[in-house]
Write a protein that holds these residues in place. Sequence first.
Motif, PDB file in Angstrom:
ATOM      1  N   LEU A  19     -34.343  40.942   5.325  1.00 46.84           N
ATOM      2  CA  LEU A  19     -35.180  39.767   5.546  1.00 46.84           C
ATOM      3  C   LEU A  19     -35.919  39.431   4.250  1.00 46.84           C
ATOM      4  N   GLY A  20     -35.885  38.168   3.867  1.00 46.80           N
ATOM      5  CA  GLY A  20     -36.552  37.754   2.640  1.00 46.80           C
ATOM      6  C   GLY A  20     -35.600  37.481   1.493  1.00 46.80           C
ATOM      7  N   TYR A  21     -34.331  37.866   1.682  1.00 51.85           N
ATOM      8  CA  TYR A  21     -33.341  37.686   0.620  1.00 51.85           C
ATOM      9  C   TYR A  21     -32.093  36.977   1.135  1.00 51.85           C
ATOM     10  N   ASP A  22     -31.470  36.227   0.235  1.00 51.57           N
ATOM     11  CA  ASP A  22     -30.129  35.692   0.440  1.00 51.57           C
ATOM     12  C   ASP A  22     -29.250  36.223  -0.682  1.00 51.57           C
ATOM     13  N   VAL A  23     -27.948  35.989  -0.574  1.00 47.82           N
ATOM     14  CA  VAL A  23     -27.008  36.437  -1.602  1.00 47.82           C
ATOM     15  C   VAL A  23     -26.404  35.216  -2.280  1.00 47.82           C
TER      16      VAL A  23
ATOM     17  N   ILE B 205     -31.196  36.719  -4.184  1.00 46.85           N
ATOM     18  CA  ILE B 205     -32.182  35.688  -4.467  1.00 46.85           C
ATOM     19  C   ILE B 205     -33.172  35.641  -3.308  1.00 46.85           C
ATOM     20  N   ILE B 206     -34.394  35.209  -3.586  1.00 49.67           N
ATOM     21  CA  ILE B 206     -35.437  35.200  -2.556  1.00 49.67           C
ATOM     22  C   ILE B 206     -35.269  33.995  -1.631  1.00 49.67           C
ATOM     23  N   ASN B 207     -35.332  34.269  -0.344  1.00 53.47           N
ATOM     24  CA  ASN B 207     -35.395  33.225   0.680  1.00 53.47           C
ATOM     25  C   ASN B 207     -36.894  33.001   0.945  1.00 53.47           C
TER      26      ASN B 207
ATOM     27  N   LYS C 212     -38.790  31.142   2.820  1.00 48.94           N
ATOM     28  CA  LYS C 212     -39.316  31.119   4.194  1.00 48.94           C
ATOM     29  C   LYS C 212     -39.382  32.533   4.765  1.00 48.94           C
ATOM     30  N   GLU C 213     -38.319  33.292   4.604  1.00 49.13           N
ATOM     31  CA  GLU C 213     -38.292  34.669   5.112  1.00 49.13           C
ATOM     32  C   GLU C 213     -39.239  35.566   4.327  1.00 49.13           C
ATOM     33  N   ALA C 214     -39.362  35.315   3.026  1.00 47.20           N
ATOM     34  CA  ALA C 214     -40.258  36.119   2.199  1.00 47.20           C
ATOM     35  C   ALA C 214     -41.699  35.989   2.672  1.00 47.20           C
ATOM     36  N   GLN C 215     -42.058  34.820   3.177  1.00 45.51           N
ATOM     37  CA  GLN C 215     -43.403  34.622   3.705  1.00 45.51           C
ATOM     38  C   GLN C 215     -43.640  35.527   4.904  1.00 45.51           C
ATOM     39  N   THR C 216     -42.614  35.688   5.735  1.00 49.50           N
ATOM     40  CA  THR C 216     -42.705  36.588   6.893  1.00 49.50           C
ATOM     41  C   THR C 216     -42.945  38.026   6.427  1.00 49.50           C
ATOM     42  N   VAL C 217     -42.200  38.437   5.412  1.00 46.27           N
ATOM     43  CA  VAL C 217     -42.343  39.790   4.866  1.00 46.27           C
ATOM     44  C   VAL C 217     -43.765  40.006   4.342  1.00 46.27           C
ATOM     45  N   LYS C 218     -44.300  39.024   3.642  1.00 41.64           N
ATOM     46  CA  LYS C 218     -45.658  39.129   3.088  1.00 41.64           C
ATOM     47  C   LYS C 218     -46.696  39.257   4.201  1.00 41.64           C
ATOM     48  N   ILE C 219     -46.498  38.528   5.289  1.00 40.30           N
ATOM     49  CA  ILE C 219     -47.421  38.613   6.429  1.00 40.30           C
ATOM     50  C   ILE C 219     -47.419  40.028   7.002  1.00 40.30           C
ATOM     51  N   ILE C 220     -46.238  40.607   7.154  1.00 42.43           N
ATOM     52  CA  ILE C 220     -46.106  41.959   7.710  1.00 42.43           C
ATOM     53  C   ILE C 220     -46.856  42.966   6.842  1.00 42.43           C
TER      54      ILE C 220
END
Length: 298
Positions: A156-160, A167-169, A171-179
């Motif tokens: 979660l937080g990355y795409d290929v 590479i950073i996704n 939208k998903e990276a924001q979720t990771v930061k919240i966690i």
Amino acid sequence: MNVAVIYARYSSDNQREESIEAQIRAIKEYAKRNNTNIYKIYADEARSATTDNRPEFLKMIKDSELGLFDMVIVHKLDRFSRNRYDIAFYKKQLKKNGVRLVSVLENLDDSPESIILESVLEGMAEYYSANLAREIMKGLKETALQCKHTGGKPPLGYDVAEDKTYIINKKEAQTVKIIFEIYSNGFGYNKIIDKLNNEGYKTKTGKNFGKNSIHDILKNEKYRGIYAFNRTARKENSKRNHRKSKPSSEIIRIEGGIPRIIDDNIWNKVRKRMDSNKNATNRAKETYLLSGLVYCGK
């Protein structure tokens, strides 16, 4: 007239292998030439023959106890297994139940010469699997040394990217930061899960968050920019133990090999708290006078 069952297997590891349909067609032609009735077909798709973790295979072995057939026909012996121990063990099981194993392409009988030939074929099949696994791992390690994606879903937080780099996704990276932020501030998994699920955040597979997914995210070094490959321990009973790591000498670990999402300050706070919670699980369940104050010196 003999009564036989067909066993066919196809592994997705090698696209050159005959399909299930091709194997069954060849076996039916063999049965017709040899005046043999086909009672049932057992087939495992995308299953490795180096393990007996094959549902249809095991069902066939179990059904051999019922006395409904006296022969198992395979296209080649390596469809039955590529593990010499498994071949010997399950052939003995079949023989005990009055069932013999027959190969369409390998004409083997009970002569001494056939025993030697069968041993050679079994050894070649096992060598092929071991060598294939080695070559695949060699290619994966070369890809890993370039800090590129080696397969499966990215965290979660990355795409290929097209060149297989991470590479950073956003939208998903924001979720990771919240966690990480919530946990580093002293709140537990339930608080994190409630916030994420109530506000519509999803895992990489589009599901709601649970404790296991939160735990795996908080432990993943990729979020602080460390690329790691070959960490998970080998299979046990055909399943990988994702909680158990290989020795550090076998792991490819590259600092700065992947774009960072979490800074060192938050990462270290999270690690300190997780380690503290892990140690707390080893404390006594009873409350004593000096509970939490006295610790083992070792």
